[in-house]
Every structure is written in structure tokens, then in C-alpha cells.
Design an enzyme around this catalytic site. Structure first.
Site, PDB file in Angstrom:
ATOM      1  N   HIS A 189       0.807  -1.220   0.000  1.00  0.00           N
ATOM      2  CA  HIS A 189       0.000   0.000   0.000  1.00  0.00           C
ATOM      3  C   HIS A 189       0.841   1.270   0.000  1.00  0.00           C
ATOM      4  CE1 HIS A 189       0.996  -0.464   4.228  1.00  0.00           C
ATOM      5  NE2 HIS A 189       0.555   0.746   4.477  1.00  0.00           N
ATOM      6  N   ASP A 190       2.002   1.244   0.637  1.00  0.00           N
ATOM      7  CA  ASP A 190       2.837   2.449   0.743  1.00  0.00           C
ATOM      8  C   ASP A 190       4.102   2.355  -0.093  1.00  0.00           C
ATOM      9  OD1 ASP A 190       1.445   4.308   2.229  1.00  0.00           O
ATOM     10  OD2 ASP A 190       2.172   3.592   4.164  1.00  0.00           O
ATOM     11  N   LYS A 199       6.157   5.409  -1.104  1.00  0.00           N
ATOM     12  CA  LYS A 199       7.050   6.134  -0.199  1.00  0.00           C
ATOM     13  C   LYS A 199       8.511   6.017  -0.625  1.00  0.00           C
ATOM     14  CE  LYS A 199       4.371   6.095   4.095  1.00  0.00           C
ATOM     15  NZ  LYS A 199       4.329   5.597   5.497  1.00  0.00           N
ATOM     16  N   HIS A 215       2.644  10.195  -2.676  1.00  0.00           N
ATOM     17  CA  HIS A 215       3.041   8.779  -2.623  1.00  0.00           C
ATOM     18  C   HIS A 215       1.942   7.804  -3.086  1.00  0.00           C
ATOM     19  CE1 HIS A 215       1.214   8.450   1.484  1.00  0.00           C
ATOM     20  NE2 HIS A 215       1.127   7.160   1.183  1.00  0.00           N
ATOM     21  N   ASP A 262      -4.590   0.301   8.137  1.00  0.00           N
ATOM     22  CA  ASP A 262      -3.371   1.101   8.103  1.00  0.00           C
ATOM     23  C   ASP A 262      -3.352   2.119   9.239  1.00  0.00           C
ATOM     24  OD1 ASP A 262      -0.952   2.117   7.071  1.00  0.00           O
ATOM     25  OD2 ASP A 262      -2.012   3.638   5.907  1.00  0.00           O
TER      26      ASP A 262
END
Length: 346
Positions: free
Chosen positions: A200-201, A204, A229, A284
């Protein structure tokens, strides 16, 4: 070879004399079971599936064709080879038998040598098929495990940018899977979600460390960069044309959207946000709040749950949040199993 190692053959014929011939021909090499009608044969196969079936066609009640159709329609018995042994010598009957799934067709009067040869041949083919199926399952499992490991590593690579252990992606993906299953979503969706959520990230990776690791609040220009992001992540993941990666891309893009439309990057709201994005938003935030970050200390479970409830219908899908809140005991177990060493339960 011991008795238990011998293949088992089911003999099905309404004429005892025919059964006797087959028993005499096969008893030294195989374990044999006998049925005098189709109904009994199906019960035997259901309880103790044989390795092969020799099946008469013309029987009172259920014909051999009817028995074979039922066997082939059941995934648990469809792979068992069936050889018809019958007085029906017409080519149309043989064609019908083969069309409904029989492996072979032997005509009466029975030639013992032919029966033995056909049985040995089809048992060998059956064993090879079973072995190949087993190898395929094993290789498939290995590939799935490797894929999941690579996906988790990819997610953790991004997480290491602002978290020393990278366990966040493990915890939150398990929170999300638990929420999805409890919400009644099917196994396929839940397994895909478990695999996709760790990414999901991933966006970043494209955010400078001085912003990600800043120990104080971000200013407006820094927030503008930080909010890039989700789109960065979707761009990284979106070029791989698989169902899993499409879900991962949607999650990366939408997990910061809010139920009331106040999120980013697009400000979409309610059901316009993909379901997987709404689920990951909850998992999250729950894990982020209960974990140490460069800009804050971990919150207690009570503080976190209180905050989530305050954001019900604002940040989060209210129905999904209600389910999530009720899962608190299971969420704590997941957190304990995958907890960062520097975080204490609160």
C-alpha cells in the site's frame, strides 16, 4: 508388496458368475471390492474410493452409464478410471461410454489376459497422473509462497524508509484480511487482499527521507510532496497486468481517501472508493496509531479505538469500522504476534 500397498479395484456387475471370473483373474495382484448394483457401487466409492472401477453397463436400476456419469460429475471421484466390461459390443455403445468419461471399454465374454493388461495399463496411467498432479500442487504452492514473500519484501522495502523493522506491513495486511473475512467477503478476495495490502505504501520509496523521517509536523510544501506517494505507488504497481497487482495498485492509490471525500489524492468518497481501499484505510491507520513513528509515540489500544470511533462516517466506512471495532481481541493477538520490539502493548 503388502496387502495395504496393493491397488484397490471395485468390481461392479449384477451377475455373480461374471464377478467370479474377474475375482479369479485379479485377486493375486489387487485388493478387490464387489458391488452387485450401481447404488451399492456409489456408496462404496463415496466411503472408500478405489484406484480403478470395472463396471458393467446393463444392470437393474442404475445402468453403468448412469453410475459413470455420477462419478465423473463429482470432483472427489471424477479422476478414478472406469473401465466398462459389457456384452454390448456395438460401436455406438462404446462411443457413448468413452464420451461420458470411461477410460476403456472391454466386451464380454471376458478375456482374462486382456482384462489384466488393460487394468495394469490404466492403473499405471492413473498413478502417473496422480504423481504429476501432486508435483503441480507442490510447485504451485512454492510459487505462491515465493510470490507472497517477494510482495512482503517489496512492501517492507518501502516501510523501512520510516520504520526500523518493517513489521507494519505484516500486521496491517493481517488486520485487513481479518476484517474482510468477517465482513463476509469470499476467500479469493481475502487472499488477494492479504497479498496486495503490504504494497500500500510502496510509493514512499519516491519520498525524500527528510520528509518521511521528519520528527515534527510537516509544513505545507512537505505535505504536498508526501501526498504524492499514492500516485507514485499506483504508477509503480500499475504496469503489471495481473489481478493481484491491479488490486495492489488500487489500494496504493486510494487508501488515503476518506469516506466523506476529504482524503487524497482525488477526494473521492463513500462507495466510489474501492472496497479494498476502504478496508486498508482502517487497518493502516489502526496500526500506524498503535506504532511508534518518528513524529509520535505509539498510542494505546483504547486511545486508538476511541479515535477510530470518532472518525466513523467521516474518515472511515461506518459499516466496516463497526465490524473492525468488534474484532479488538483478534486484532490484539495479531499485534502481539508481529510486534516491533520497541513497542509495548497499551
Amino acid at each position: 508388496m503388502t496387502e495395504n500397498q496393493k491397488p484397490t479395484i471395485l468390481l461392479v456387475d449384477d451377475a455373480p458368475a461374471n464377478i467370479d471370473i474377474l475375482v479369479a483373474a485379479l485377486r493375486n495382484q489387487y485388493q478387490l471390492r464387489v458391488a452387485l448394483n450401481g447404488e451399492t457401487a456409489l456408496k462404496i466409492v463415496t466411503n472408500t474410493p478405489p484406484d480403478l472401477i470395472l463396471l458393467d453397463v446393463m444392470m437393474p436400476g442404475m445402468s453403468g452409464f448412469d453410475v459413470c456419469k455420477q462419478l465423473k460429475s463429482n470432483p472427489l471421484t471424477s479422476r478414478i478410471p472406469v473401465i466398462f466390461v459389457t456384452a454390448l459390443g456395438d460401436s455406438n455403445n462404446e462411443t457413448e461410454g468413452l464420451m461420458i468419461g470411461a477410460a476403456d471399454y472391454i466386451t464380454k465374454p471376458i478375456n482374462v489376459d486382456i482384462v489384466r493388461a488393460r487394468v495394469a495399463c490404466h492403473l499405471e496411467l492413473y498413478n502417473q497422473t496422480q504423481l504429476l498432479n501432486s508435483l503441480v500442487k507442490q510447485r504451485t504452492l512454492e510459487l505462491e509462497q515465493t510470490r507472497e514473500h517477494i510482495i512482503q519484501c517489496l512492501g517492507r522495502a518501502a516501510e523501512y524508509k520510516d520504520n526500523e523493522t518493517g513489521l507494519h506491513v505484516i500486521r496491517m495486511s493481517k488486520y485487513c484480511e481479518l476484517l474482510a473475512r468477517t465482513a463476509g467477503l469470499n476467500d479469493h478476495f481475502c487472499s488477494q487482499l492479504l497479498a496486495a495490502a503490504p504494497m500500500h505504501d510502496i510509493g514512499k520509496i519516491g519520498i525524500p527521507d527528510q520528509i518521511l523521517k521528519k520528527p515534527s509536523d510537516l509544513n505545507n510544501s512537505e505535505w504536498k510532496i508526501m501526498r504524492e506517494h499514492p500516485e507514485l505507488g499506483a504508477n509503480i504497481l500499475g504496469n503489471l497486468d495481473t489481478e493481484l497487482m491491479h488490486m495492489a495498485s488500487r489500494i496504493a492509490l486510494t487508501h488515503h481517501e476518506r469516506w466523506n471525500g476529504g482524503g487524497y489524492p482525488y477526494g473521492i468518497k463513500k462507495e466510489s472508493i474501492p472496497l479494498e481501499g476502504r478496508i486498508v484505510a482502517i487497518g493502516d491507520v489502526f496500526d500506524a496509531l498503535t506504532s511508534d513513528r518518528p513524529y509520535k509515540s505509539a498510542w494505546s489500544i483504547d486511545q486508538t479505538m476511541s479515535h477510530l470511533i470518532d472518525c466513523r462516517g467521516d474518515h472511515f466506512d461506518p459499516e466496516l469500522l463497526d465490524i473492525f471495532i468488534a474484532l479488538e481481541p483478534e486484532l490484539i493477538k495479531i499485534r502481539e504476534q508481529h510486534m516491533d520490539h520497541n513497542v509495548a502493548l497499551g
